[in-house]
Motif scaffolding. Structure first.
Motif, PDB file in Angstrom:
ATOM      1  N   UNK A 451      39.805  51.729  58.786  1.00 41.29           N
ATOM      2  CA  UNK A 451      40.980  52.543  59.102  1.00 41.29           C
ATOM      3  C   UNK A 451      41.556  53.162  57.838  1.00 41.29           C
ATOM      4  N   UNK A 452      41.156  52.629  56.677  1.00 45.07           N
ATOM      5  CA  UNK A 452      41.573  53.202  55.399  1.00 45.07           C
ATOM      6  C   UNK A 452      40.526  52.886  54.349  1.00 45.07           C
ATOM      7  N   UNK A 453      40.690  53.499  53.172  1.00 48.97           N
ATOM      8  CA  UNK A 453      39.621  53.462  52.180  1.00 48.97           C
ATOM      9  C   UNK A 453      39.828  52.382  51.121  1.00 48.97           C
ATOM     10  N   UNK A 454      41.096  52.037  50.828  1.00 50.65           N
ATOM     11  CA  UNK A 454      41.345  51.087  49.736  1.00 50.65           C
ATOM     12  C   UNK A 454      40.607  49.751  49.889  1.00 50.65           C
ATOM     13  N   UNK A 455      40.448  49.200  51.121  1.00 52.74           N
ATOM     14  CA  UNK A 455      39.688  47.944  51.206  1.00 52.74           C
ATOM     15  C   UNK A 455      38.277  48.079  50.620  1.00 52.74           C
ATOM     16  N   UNK A 456      37.629  49.230  50.845  1.00 55.75           N
ATOM     17  CA  UNK A 456      36.279  49.437  50.288  1.00 55.75           C
ATOM     18  C   UNK A 456      36.335  49.455  48.765  1.00 55.75           C
ATOM     19  N   UNK A 457      37.353  50.138  48.211  1.00 54.56           N
ATOM     20  CA  UNK A 457      37.442  50.227  46.753  1.00 54.56           C
ATOM     21  C   UNK A 457      37.687  48.855  46.139  1.00 54.56           C
ATOM     22  N   UNK A 458      38.517  48.040  46.809  1.00 54.34           N
ATOM     23  CA  UNK A 458      38.760  46.688  46.282  1.00 54.34           C
ATOM     24  C   UNK A 458      37.500  45.842  46.355  1.00 54.34           C
ATOM     25  N   UNK A 459      36.667  46.070  47.385  1.00 47.97           N
ATOM     26  CA  UNK A 459      35.407  45.323  47.466  1.00 47.97           C
ATOM     27  C   UNK A 459      34.484  45.722  46.317  1.00 47.97           C
ATOM     28  N   UNK A 460      34.474  47.008  45.979  1.00 48.10           N
ATOM     29  CA  UNK A 460      33.645  47.440  44.846  1.00 48.10           C
ATOM     30  C   UNK A 460      34.152  46.784  43.561  1.00 48.10           C
ATOM     31  N   UNK A 461      35.486  46.736  43.375  1.00 50.07           N
ATOM     32  CA  UNK A 461      36.038  46.058  42.189  1.00 50.07           C
ATOM     33  C   UNK A 461      35.618  44.594  42.183  1.00 50.07           C
ATOM     34  N   UNK A 462      35.681  43.971  43.371  1.00 52.79           N
ATOM     35  CA  UNK A 462      35.349  42.555  43.486  1.00 52.79           C
ATOM     36  C   UNK A 462      33.886  42.298  43.092  1.00 52.79           C
ATOM     37  N   UNK A 463      33.007  43.223  43.467  1.00 53.67           N
ATOM     38  CA  UNK A 463      31.587  43.037  43.182  1.00 53.67           C
ATOM     39  C   UNK A 463      31.210  43.458  41.770  1.00 53.67           C
ATOM     40  N   UNK A 464      32.164  43.965  41.002  1.00 56.52           N
ATOM     41  CA  UNK A 464      31.830  44.466  39.665  1.00 56.52           C
ATOM     42  C   UNK A 464      32.706  43.866  38.578  1.00 56.52           C
ATOM     43  N   UNK A 465      33.206  42.643  38.800  1.00 61.56           N
ATOM     44  CA  UNK A 465      34.090  42.040  37.784  1.00 61.56           C
ATOM     45  C   UNK A 465      33.342  41.753  36.493  1.00 61.56           C
ATOM     46  N   UNK A 466      31.990  41.721  36.543  1.00 68.97           N
ATOM     47  CA  UNK A 466      31.217  41.471  35.332  1.00 68.97           C
ATOM     48  C   UNK A 466      30.964  42.770  34.565  1.00 68.97           C
ATOM     49  N   UNK A 467      31.431  43.897  35.114  1.00 72.85           N
ATOM     50  CA  UNK A 467      31.187  45.184  34.458  1.00 72.85           C
ATOM     51  C   UNK A 467      32.395  45.590  33.619  1.00 72.85           C
ATOM     52  N   UNK A 468      32.155  46.538  32.725  1.00 76.91           N
ATOM     53  CA  UNK A 468      33.141  47.014  31.772  1.00 76.91           C
ATOM     54  C   UNK A 468      34.403  47.566  32.440  1.00 76.91           C
ATOM     55  N   UNK A 469      35.555  47.243  31.836  1.00 76.47           N
ATOM     56  CA  UNK A 469      36.821  47.870  32.259  1.00 76.47           C
ATOM     57  C   UNK A 469      37.191  48.912  31.228  1.00 76.47           C
ATOM     58  N   UNK A 470      38.046  49.899  31.511  1.00 76.10           N
ATOM     59  CA  UNK A 470      38.705  50.108  32.790  1.00 76.10           C
ATOM     60  C   UNK A 470      37.726  50.531  33.889  1.00 76.10           C
ATOM     61  N   UNK A 471      38.072  50.169  35.129  1.00 74.74           N
ATOM     62  CA  UNK A 471      37.316  50.635  36.281  1.00 74.74           C
ATOM     63  C   UNK A 471      38.261  51.496  37.113  1.00 74.74           C
ATOM     64  N   UNK A 472      38.174  52.784  36.869  1.00 78.71           N
ATOM     65  CA  UNK A 472      39.017  53.737  37.589  1.00 78.71           C
ATOM     66  C   UNK A 472      38.141  54.410  38.638  1.00 78.71           C
ATOM     67  N   UNK A 473      38.403  54.133  39.904  1.00 77.23           N
ATOM     68  CA  UNK A 473      37.491  54.555  40.964  1.00 77.23           C
ATOM     69  C   UNK A 473      38.236  55.377  42.010  1.00 77.23           C
ATOM     70  N   UNK A 474      37.512  56.280  42.650  1.00 74.50           N
ATOM     71  CA  UNK A 474      38.117  57.086  43.710  1.00 74.50           C
ATOM     72  C   UNK A 474      37.101  57.350  44.803  1.00 74.50           C
ATOM     73  N   UNK A 475      37.594  57.566  45.985  1.00 73.51           N
ATOM     74  CA  UNK A 475      36.702  57.961  47.076  1.00 73.51           C
ATOM     75  C   UNK A 475      37.466  58.879  48.008  1.00 73.51           C
ATOM     76  N   UNK A 476      36.800  59.952  48.404  1.00 70.62           N
ATOM     77  CA  UNK A 476      37.347  60.786  49.470  1.00 70.62           C
ATOM     78  C   UNK A 476      36.505  60.429  50.666  1.00 70.62           C
ATOM     79  N   UNK A 477      37.087  59.674  51.568  1.00 70.30           N
ATOM     80  CA  UNK A 477      36.225  59.061  52.562  1.00 70.30           C
ATOM     81  C   UNK A 477      36.761  59.105  53.968  1.00 70.30           C
ATOM     82  N   UNK A 478      35.802  58.830  54.857  1.00 71.81           N
ATOM     83  CA  UNK A 478      36.011  58.832  56.291  1.00 71.81           C
ATOM     84  C   UNK A 478      36.814  57.599  56.722  1.00 71.81           C
ATOM     85  N   UNK A 479      37.775  57.818  57.631  1.00 73.26           N
ATOM     86  CA  UNK A 479      38.481  56.696  58.260  1.00 73.26           C
ATOM     87  C   UNK A 479      38.586  56.994  59.751  1.00 73.26           C
ATOM     88  N   UNK A 480      38.780  55.968  60.551  1.00 75.07           N
ATOM     89  CA  UNK A 480      38.858  56.186  61.999  1.00 75.07           C
ATOM     90  C   UNK A 480      39.800  55.177  62.634  1.00 75.07           C
TER      91      UNK A 480
END
Lengths: 581, 511
Positions: A451-480
């Motif tokens: 229904x919204x996009x932020x949950x997906x972005x937080x999941x990507x952050x969650x799966x990439x905690x071993x990667x370099x910060x800052x992690x500034x991410x964006x998505x223009x995405x479908x919701x329903x």
């Protein structure tokens, strides 16, 4: 993709091409559209089959097609049949949803192990395809010598297709040594349980009787008494189903296969209460195909005799029906343009619905790969959809602001979409709303559309905690979301979402970027305080673009961060893309 | 000798007796570590300090490792349960012991594979024995886990100070219970020349570190001596923003198609089966429609309204076929079934909507349309198959089209991506005739890869939609094209929430 197993030795024998090597055979089979997928332990080819040519579900049918391809067979062959001796009488008690039956007697079969295996495979593949897992058509093949025909009205041997009380007569089904009632078969027999759903709604179950008693319980299982073995010489083939045409075509395919092994086909009389049929039905049908249409679809010029030749090489027969008009000069283009053919289709072909299907056959016989590609001489103007243009413009801006563009799945679990964000579907907040849910999800990770996009972005952050910060991410995405006012019942929207994850991320970082995006589109943005369960109170604002509340911005709540194993603050925003239009 | 102020500060902070790390020097000089590193290298070049690099190795438990540290290793759990079951005296049935142990899923395999290896007992013909003399407290892996668990604040342990033997660490790493990390630590120590120079007294050059606005406006820059940088030193890593690789590929496909004269389509993802299948002359009892690979919706279930006249024409085509000697399917047709909503399994639903005239009004030939949009299939999720992926849908409408036009269009399209020698395999689709599967040759492996499906729309599809000319169409997999172009092996690294940011950041762009 479904596959069929074909013994190359049998193929060589049935095509009479003893000298063909396996590799050569594979190439020839690919030409038929049968792709080699691998080999069984016994050395049989596993061929992927296209679901149109159901007459090629056994080695006999594949061999027939190859013989046409090699030019060893031409035109149409219809097996001759001997007059009927046996009758299938259809009783009034037959379940009304499954009233149809057909059959044939097949004599002098020579069933060695390979032939029997091929027959069983053909039966299984037909069940899986045309038979729609036996729901539409089910095949029963019996050893004729084990049947005792009841004396029928004409004194001929008769079997009866009737409805039976589920707890009525008993018989010994295949793979069993106990006498069971049909109801017991559905409960206690493995095959019975598999197909129980097909009949369990009926008051009376379908059954076939001879003079001795019940010997077949279609579409579930046959009786053991009439089981076919390599010793069987004469067969009784019956098929029952929900559609007469379907079972008649299945029967034709089976009869053609047995006939190819030298068996003789004998008619069976099918006596319905209202009418009497003679089966098997080997009637051919015709399609009228215009010469002009053949030429435009294939993109080549052909002489009428070429068309007739291609048809015969496809196992069809073509005859010119519309001769050139009287004012046409013979042999001229006009004369050819007005030519049409009556093309005869053999009874085992179930895929020819329209003249176009005949043209496809002609193209295959000609060799589609021999046609020279050409770019169509058609002028049109290209262009992007407005929505994809605005998406692109916003994406370019976000990337320019240093955000990594993402592309996430639209399917999500409701746990991710709501629970882990601290949000409930009935909250008055962005992301809330009734989710579009899937009846049979692939797994519990994908149960609905987000229904919204932020949950997906937080999941990507969650799966990439071993990667370099800052992690500034964006998505223009479908919701329903479910919305009864929409035609489809689903309100599908694109959202613009961004997260800034870094050791010092703060509200103003998100707001700076939001302002920059809005300014690029000439939109005014205001951020009056609001509350949202996923964000920290006092650091959350509504995104108001050109006076309309279209989103949320703020610092993600520590509870949500910890839930996603994040050890850095996250500032974020999300709003409806429409607001920038 | 003249040195920059930074270099002087670092030289003064360095010692002749003990090697100091860059971090220590940075603390002492109150300078950022990057600048100290630069100064250290410059001093090394001048022969004033000696630099040594050491690799610092640390280990940390993985999530799985932490779980076992808190509870116990699965094989130890199994051993303890086996003892309770009396397996030290008589062999116990394996299934029963596993059941009682509470082990689940992959843990069962882990327990079993380590059980015998570590001498807790043996497993034979489904029976399990426990060695009464085995001692979990003597199990090196158990001890190592305890040592590593320690207090949670320090989850990185320098290997050098850890009292665990190397083999045990290797074993735990193989089991995925710990991770090793390495970092380079640089230390500097004064050389004799450095000491001498210091004793002699060093003057910091009055050099200019940075060009400032004051320097420029005052004109002082004319007399300034600009300190030299170590221009070869590595700079801080900046990732910046970037367009997602799959999106880049989609954009390139769109550019190519627009260049070939195609207009873009858009439309619903959740749509009625009518648009997804019935309009495409897919019989309602076709396995693909009842098959489990379709994502039916639980909520909402049915579309509100369908165009009645079109429904009637489509139903007639299904039942009776089209044309004087056309035949329909001998299959049931039910409007309620057509109204059911599902996630579209292909974007041909958009083509059906556009061709029907209900999206843009009646379209007159010639036309070219395309979309690069998501489709949904309830198939197996694996390295090359996703539950949702992008389909490149396209069609050309003209008065007369042949399979040669179709082939020519593909050759031009794929040539734009450096893919030549497209092969066409005659194929079957319910809604196209003739139909072709397309194959391309993988640029590196040379393997023939299926890249799409195509054909000329059947008249049974076009006639009800009111289209009176030819339409050729195709559906291609965008992810397949991406994999061919980039050589990716697991599409899940790229598309979806499991994506690896590192991969997105570091993948080369194509153009």
């Amino acid at each position: 993709m479904p596959t069929v197993e074909i013994d190359p030795d049998e193929l060589r024998e049935l095509t009479g091409k003893d000298d063909k090597g396996n590799e050569e055979l594979k190439t020839d089979l690919f030409g038929l559209g049968l792709e080699y997928e691998g080999e069984t332990e016994a050395g049989e080819f596993e061929l992927e089959f296209a679901p149109d040519r159901l007459d090629r579900l056994s080695v006999e049918g594949v061999a027939r097609s190859l013989r046409y391809q090699y030019g060893d067979a031409r035109g149409i062959h219809v097996p001759s049949t001997n007059p009927a001796d046996w009758t299938i009488e259809v009783g009034k008690s037959v379940p009304e949803d499954r009233p149809y039956v057909t059959g044939a007697v097949v004599r002098n079969v020579d069933l060695d192990d390979a032939a029997l295996e091929s027959l069983i495979q053909l039966q299984e593949k037909l069940h899986a395809t045309m038979g729609r897992k036996r729901a539409k058509g089910a095949i029963g093949i019996h050893d004729l010598t084990m049947l005792k025909g009841a004396p029928g009205s004409e004194g001929t041997p008769t079997i009866r297709y009737v409805g039976v009380d589920p707890d009525g007569d008993r018989f010994v089904p295949l793979d069993s040594d106990r006498e069971l009632t049909p109801a017991e078969v559905l409960e206690d027999h493995q095959t019975g349980r598999t197909y129980a759903d097909l009949v369990s709604g009926y008051e009376r179950y379908p059954a076939i009787y001879d003079d001795i008693g019940l010997f077949s319980f279609p579409p579930v299982i046959n009786g053991r008494r009439t089981e076919v073995s390599t010793d069987s010489r004469d067969l009784f083939v019956e098929m029952t189903g929900t559609d007469q045409w379907t079972i008649d075509r299945m029967l034709a395919i089976v009869c053609y296969a047995l006939s190819a092994r030298g068996a003789t086909i004998e008619d069976v009389t099918v006596e319905y209460p209202e009418e009497t049929l003679r089966r098997p039905d080997f009637a051919t049908k015709t399609k009228t195909v215009a010469h002009d249409r053949i030429e435009t679809i294939l993109g080549i010029d052909l002489a009428p005799e070429d068309v007739i030749d291609l048809a015969e090489r496809s196992g069809l027969e073509a005859a010119i029906v519309d001769e050139a008009r009287t004012d046409d000069v013979p042999g001229s283009e006009d004369a050819e343009r007005n030519v049409a053919y009556e093309v005869t289709i053999p009874p085992y072909r179930v895929d020819v619905l329209h003249p176009l299907d005949v043209i496809d056959d002609l193209g295959r016989a000609y060799g589609f790969n021999d046609l020279e590609p050409r770019y169509p001489d058609v002028g049109t103007i290209g262009g992007r959809h407005e929505r994809s243009r605005i998406e692109n413009a916003v994406r370019t801006r976000l990337v320019g602001l240093g955000l990594q563009d993402l592309l996430n799945f639209h399917m999500i679990s409701e746990v991710e979409n709501f629970d882990r964000m601290g949000l409930a579907p009935d909250d008055d907040a962005l992301g809330a709303g009734e989710p579009t849910t899937i009846t049979e999800p692939y797994s519990e990770d994908y149960t609905s559309l987000r229904t919204w996009v932020l949950p997906s972005l937080l999941m990507v952050l969650e799966n990439n905690t071993h990667r370099r910060y800052p992690q500034d991410l964006a998505e223009i995405g479908f919701t329903a979301r479910v919305d009864d006012t929409e035609n489809t019942g689903v309100d599908e929207r694109r959202h613009v979402a961004a997260v800034l994850a870094r050791h010092d991320a703060a509200y103003e970082d998100a707001k700076a970027r939001l302002q920059a995006v809005a300014a690029s589109f000439g939109a005014t943005v205001e951020t009056p305080p609001t509350a949202h369960p996923s964000f920290i109170d006092g650091r959350t604002a509504a995104v108001v673009i050109d006076g309309e509340a279209v989103g949320v911005i703020g610092e993600i709540h520590p509870e949500v961060l910890v839930e996603h194993d994040l050890e850095v603050p996250v500032a974020a925003f999300e709003f409806d893309l429409e607001a920038l239009r | 000798m003249q040195l920059s102020q930074t270099q002087v500060a670092v030289l003064e902070a360095a010692s002749a007796d003990e090697a100091r790390t860059v971090d220590a020097l940075a603390d002492a000089t109150d300078l950022p570590p990057e600048r100290v590193t630069g100064a250290v290298f410059a001093l090394e070049e001048a022969g004033l300090v000696a630099v040594e690099e050491a690799v610092d190795e640390t280990v940390a438990l993985t999530e799985e490792g932490r779980t076992y540290a808190e509870a116990t290793l699965p094989e130890v759990g199994l051993y303890e349960t086996a003892l309770e079951a009396g397996a030290d005296e008589t062999p116990a049935p394996m299934g029963q012991v596993i059941g009682r142990s509470g082990l689940e899923g992959p843990q069962v395999d882990i327990a079993l594979s380590n059980y015998a290896r570590k001498g807790y007992g043996s497993i034979d013909s489904g029976e399990l024995t426990a060695d009464p003399d085995a001692d979990p407290t003597a199990d090196g892996e158990v001890g190592a886990l305890e040592a590593l668990a320690g207090d949670t604040a320090a989850d990185e342990h320098p290997v050098a100070t850890l009292e665990v033997d190397a083999d045990t660490l290797d074993q735990l790493e193989r089991r995925g219970l710990l991770e090793r990390r390495e970092s380079t630590v640089r230390t500097a120590i004064l050389t004799e020349a450095g000491v001498t120079e210091l004793m002699a007294g060093i003057e910091a050059a009055d050099t200019v570190g940075q060009v400032t606005p004051e320097l420029l406006t005052s004109g002082e820059w004319r007399d300034a001596d600009f300190a030299a940088y170590n221009v070869e030193a590595d700079a801080e890593v900046v990732d910046g923003g970037g367009v997602h690789i799959l999106r880049q590929t989609a954009e390139r496909v769109k550019d190519v198609l627009v260049g070939m004269g195609f207009q873009e389509m858009a439309g619903p993802h959740a749509d009625a089966d009518f648009w997804i299948n019935d309009c495409l002359f897919m019989p309602q009892d076709h396995p693909a429609r009842t098959h489990w690979d379709r994502f039916a919706l639980e909520h909402p279930t049915h579309i509100d309204e369908l165009p009645a006249a079109l429904v009637e024409r489509v139903e007639r085509a299904h039942r009776e076929g089209v044309g004087p000697d056309g035949e329909g399917y001998n299959s049931p047709w039910d409007e309620d079934f057509a109204r059911a909503i599902a996630l579209r399994g292909h974007t041909t639903s958009l083509s059906a909507r556009y061709l029907s005239g209900h999206q843009m009004g009646r379209l007159e030939p010639p036309q070219r349309y395309f979309s690069v949009e998501k489709v949904y299939r309830n198939d197996t999720l694996d390295p090359t198959h996703l539950l949702e992926f992008f389909q490149i849908e396209g069609w050309v409408m003209a008065d007369s089209l042949s399979v040669r036009d179709l082939m020519g269009t593909f050759e031009e399209f794929y040539a734009q991506f450096g893919i030549h020698d497209i092969e066409f395999k005659p194929h079957y689709n319910p809604y196209t005739e003739p139909s072709f599967e397309l194959f391309g040759t993988h640029p590196t492996t040379g393997e023939l890869v299926e890249i799409g499906n195509s054909g000329i729309f059947r008249e049974e599809m076009l006639e009800p939609l009111g289209v009176e000319c030819d339409v050729m169409a195709w559906g291609l997999a965008l992810e397949r094209l991406l994999m061919l172009m980039y050589g990716f092996e697991d599409i899940r690294d790229i598309h979806g929430t499991l994506c690896d940011l590192e991969l997105l950041r570091e993948t080369e762009v194509t153009y």
